[in-house]
Design an enzyme around this catalytic site. Sequence first.
Site, PDB file in Angstrom:
ATOM      1  N   LYS A  96       0.888  -1.295   0.127  1.00  0.00           N
ATOM      2  CA  LYS A  96      -0.046  -0.027   0.130  1.00  0.00           C
ATOM      3  C   LYS A  96       1.034   1.159  -0.073  1.00  0.00           C
ATOM      4  O   LYS A  96       1.710   1.548   1.101  1.00  0.00           O
ATOM      5  CB  LYS A  96      -1.149   0.025   1.239  1.00  0.00           C
ATOM      6  CG  LYS A  96      -1.836   1.201   1.328  1.00  0.00           C
ATOM      7  CD  LYS A  96      -2.539   1.388   2.518  1.00  0.00           C
ATOM      8  CE  LYS A  96      -3.062   2.779   2.941  1.00  0.00           C
ATOM      9  NZ  LYS A  96      -4.170   2.864   3.812  1.00  0.00           N
ATOM     10  N   GLY A 157      -8.698   9.060   8.741  1.00  0.00           N
ATOM     11  CA  GLY A 157      -8.962   9.464  10.108  1.00  0.00           C
ATOM     12  C   GLY A 157     -10.204  10.284  10.506  1.00  0.00           C
ATOM     13  O   GLY A 157     -10.476  10.669  11.789  1.00  0.00           O
TER      14      GLY A 157
END
Lengths: 260, 65
Positions: A96, A157
Amino acid sequence: MVKFYETEFSSRLLIGSALYPSPAIMQRAIRASGADIVTVSVRRESAGGMAGEAFWSLIRELDVTVLPNTAGCMSVREAVTTARLARELFDTPRIKLEVIADSETLQPDVVGLVEAAAILIKDGFEVFPYCTEDLSVAQRLVDAGCRVVMPWASAIGSARGIVNREGLKLLRARLPEITLVVDAGLGAPSHAAEALELGYDAVLLNTAVAKAADPVVMAEAFRLAVDAGRAGFEAGLMGPRDFASPSTPVIGTPFWHAVS
Amino acid sequence: MVVIVNGERLEVTATHVDQLLGELDYQGTHLAVAVNCGVIPRARWNLTALQDGDAVEILTPRQGG
């Protein structure tokens, strides 16, 4: 089934391994999510320390595919080196890829990202790039050889969900052959369902589950939402209309055209 | 000689990567090592000589999103 490069997986939910209240809850939440792919990171180990060893044994017990990340890397060089270390550590070609432009906003450095992706693809990696929803950036990642593209929904987040729905729809329409994953910013199961309804192949999330009051139940909720969203997409959603259209038959309505 | 291990300057007697790990009491089986941003595969730890001032990163798996 969803295809990431040449491998097919059954779950359309990829989940992170960070921020859980305890290692035991992390394990239970990951199991409850049904995820086949779990993201991990590579970090410095202190002399004599066994923290990495302990964490890795917990992940191995889950029998999942790991997707290491390059989180926190602020340059192409850092990201490429971290990816190569991750390949050494986890014995996987998957990465990733994150190249971060700003440590406060965690905005992807899309220029560095394209450059790093090209280097890693040539080096045999299966790159999962974390990017913005910008079509030109996604196209350059595809041109570099990426078969997976992972645009954000909103800031990492932030739990704000999809803030540029039209941008994500455009990516889906223009990159029909690419496995598209909404990564980052999802806060609620409904956000994940929305991504799948738009035709996205999968979602990747962490904070929304790990920081829920009950991460295990939230993981289950996201699993159900992803399944529901995908089923909705496959069923074919009707388009929106500007005006009302009655669902109950009009013919035979009592008192219809009653004589006044 | 002095090497920089995970950002910290250390005076060590080790001359190779495998000796450095032993000297600093790294015991785990899941470690990855980079010297001056180049990855050193495990099979080459005992063949890789360290130079004064080398920057060594010693890394393990951790939680990630």
